[in-house]
Every structure is written in structure tokens, then in C-alpha cells.
Design an enzyme around this catalytic site. Structure first.
Site, PDB file in Angstrom:
ATOM      1  N   CYS A 168      17.085  11.282 110.271  1.00  0.00           N
ATOM      2  CA  CYS A 168      16.878  12.680 109.924  1.00  0.00           C
ATOM      3  C   CYS A 168      16.926  12.775 108.394  1.00  0.00           C
ATOM      4  CB  CYS A 168      17.964  13.559 110.545  1.00  0.00           C
ATOM      5  SG  CYS A 168      17.883  15.277 109.964  1.00  0.00           S
ATOM      6  N   ASP A 178      17.531   9.074 114.585  1.00  0.00           N
ATOM      7  CA  ASP A 178      16.684   9.692 115.608  1.00  0.00           C
ATOM      8  C   ASP A 178      16.012   8.571 116.382  1.00  0.00           C
ATOM      9  OD1 ASP A 178      17.086  12.438 115.006  1.00  0.00           O
ATOM     10  OD2 ASP A 178      15.730  12.262 113.291  1.00  0.00           O
ATOM     11  N   VAL A 219      -4.866  -4.876 114.965  1.00  0.00           N
ATOM     12  CA  VAL A 219      -3.627  -4.956 114.200  1.00  0.00           C
ATOM     13  C   VAL A 219      -2.879  -6.202 114.651  1.00  0.00           C
ATOM     14  CG1 VAL A 219      -2.232  -3.504 115.771  1.00  0.00           C
ATOM     15  CG2 VAL A 219      -1.626  -3.683 113.350  1.00  0.00           C
ATOM     16  N   GLU A 220      -2.322  -6.928 113.718  1.00  0.00           N
ATOM     17  CA  GLU A 220      -1.497  -8.096 114.058  1.00  0.00           C
ATOM     18  C   GLU A 220      -0.139  -7.553 114.499  1.00  0.00           C
ATOM     19  OE1 GLU A 220       1.155 -10.861 114.368  1.00  0.00           O
ATOM     20  OE2 GLU A 220       1.369  -9.819 112.437  1.00  0.00           O
ATOM     21  N   SER A 221       0.294  -7.941 115.694  1.00  0.00           N
ATOM     22  CA  SER A 221       1.439  -7.282 116.327  1.00  0.00           C
ATOM     23  C   SER A 221       2.770  -7.488 115.604  1.00  0.00           C
ATOM     24  CB  SER A 221       1.558  -7.701 117.794  1.00  0.00           C
ATOM     25  OG  SER A 221       1.752  -9.088 117.907  1.00  0.00           O
ATOM     26  N   HIS A 256      10.329  14.165 112.821  1.00  0.00           N
ATOM     27  CA  HIS A 256       9.599  13.527 113.919  1.00  0.00           C
ATOM     28  C   HIS A 256       8.084  13.616 113.732  1.00  0.00           C
ATOM     29  CE1 HIS A 256      13.488  13.492 115.621  1.00  0.00           C
ATOM     30  NE2 HIS A 256      13.392  14.495 116.471  1.00  0.00           N
ATOM     31  N   GLU A 257       7.632  14.822 113.362  1.00  0.00           N
ATOM     32  CA  GLU A 257       6.196  15.047 113.208  1.00  0.00           C
ATOM     33  C   GLU A 257       5.618  14.141 112.124  1.00  0.00           C
ATOM     34  OE1 GLU A 257       8.150  18.906 114.583  1.00  0.00           O
ATOM     35  OE2 GLU A 257       8.618  17.338 113.147  1.00  0.00           O
TER      36      GLU A 257
END
Length: 155
Positions: free
Chosen positions: A53, A60, A75-77, A94-95
Site C-alpha cells: 500500500c 497487499d 515473454v520469457e517466463s 491495486h489499479e
């Protein structure tokens, strides 16, 4: 395409790496899509995503589900795991976390389509779910439901 040709530029896979100190410093790596020209969906699920937060500094927690239809790049994981882990000490709402992840992946991969669901665990008794999508799902691509039920608490 030979493996060396596809994977030769990767710097994080196969070696010791440390968690980046922030999302801005994390390196998201991509590799050529050996199935370019074939429309298919890739899903990553991160059920233990954490951030802070920005006001209280308290942790969070979220369950992230990321779906994308690649074009020329994947994307390489391991780099994705390290990028997501870099949010652990990053303060953002969060957004902002959810949409920033989507935008960074779009910038890096230039996918045909991308969607992210951020299913955040309750803070102050209120769960927050964030959804972002680049447009309609491409035709003839099967994209399953994200499979995360709405938060029900103890009821």
C-alpha cells in the site's frame, strides 16, 4: 528456428538472478515466437502476487491472471516472474499495479491481444478486482474464463 537463435539474447534464464528492487528496474525479456502466424492464447497465473500500500506500507495480495495472444514475441517466463516479484517492495494502489503490468507487457511484446484480471484480496473488508483488456478477443482463438470466483468471504 534454432534454439540458440531464439534464446541467445536472454540474460536471466539459466543463471543466478536477484529480485529487481522496483518494477522500473526489472528487465522484461522477450523471445521470437516460433509459432508466429498461428493465433493462440498464452496464460500466466500468479496466485501469490504482492505489493505494498503506498500510504500505509502494509502488504497487499492478489491473484493475477494474464492472457495474451502473441504476435512476433513471447515473454520469457523467468523475466516475467522477476518483474512481478519486483512489486513486492513497490508502493502502488491495486489499479496502478494491475494496469501498469498490462501496459509494460504490451510495450514489450506488441501482442495481438492482452487481458489481465487482478483479483485483490480484501483490504478494509473490501476486495478490489481490476480488469484491463486491449480490445475484442481475436476471432478463432479460444480464451477460457479466468476461473477466479468472486470473493465470498466466509459466507
Amino acid at each position: 528456428m534454432a534454439d540458440k537463435e531464439i534464446y541467445g539474447n536472454l540474460t536471466q534464464l539459466g543463471g543466478a538472478t536477484t529480485l529487481p528492487e522496483s518494477p522500473d528496474k526489472a528487465e522484461l525479456e522477450r523471445v521470437p515466437n516460433p509459432q508466429a502466424g498461428t493465433a493462440y492464447c498464452v496464460r500466466f497465473t500468479a496466485p501469490e502476487f504482492t505489493s505494498l500500500c503506498p500510504i500505509t506500507g502494509q502488504p497487499d495480495f492478489a491473484h493475477l491472471v494474464l492472457d495474451y495472444v502473441p504476435d512476433q514475441w513471447l515473454v520469457e517466463s523467468k523475466s516475467l516472474k522477476l518483474y512481478l516479484g519486483s512489486f513486492r517492495n513497490h508502493g502502488a494502489f491495486h489499479e496502478d499495479c494491475t494496469v501498469s503490468i498490462a501496459k509494460r507487457l504490451i510495450e514489450t511484446l506488441e501482442p495481438q491481444w492482452l487481458r489481465i484480471g487482478g483479483y485483490w484480496y480484501p483490504r478494509g473488508g473490501i476486495p478490489i478486482d481490476i480488469f484491463y483488456q486491449t480490445g475484442p478477443i481475436p476471432q478463432d482463438v479460444w480464451v477460457p474464463d479466468q476461473g477466479v470466483p468472486p470473493y465470498r468471504g466466509r459466507g
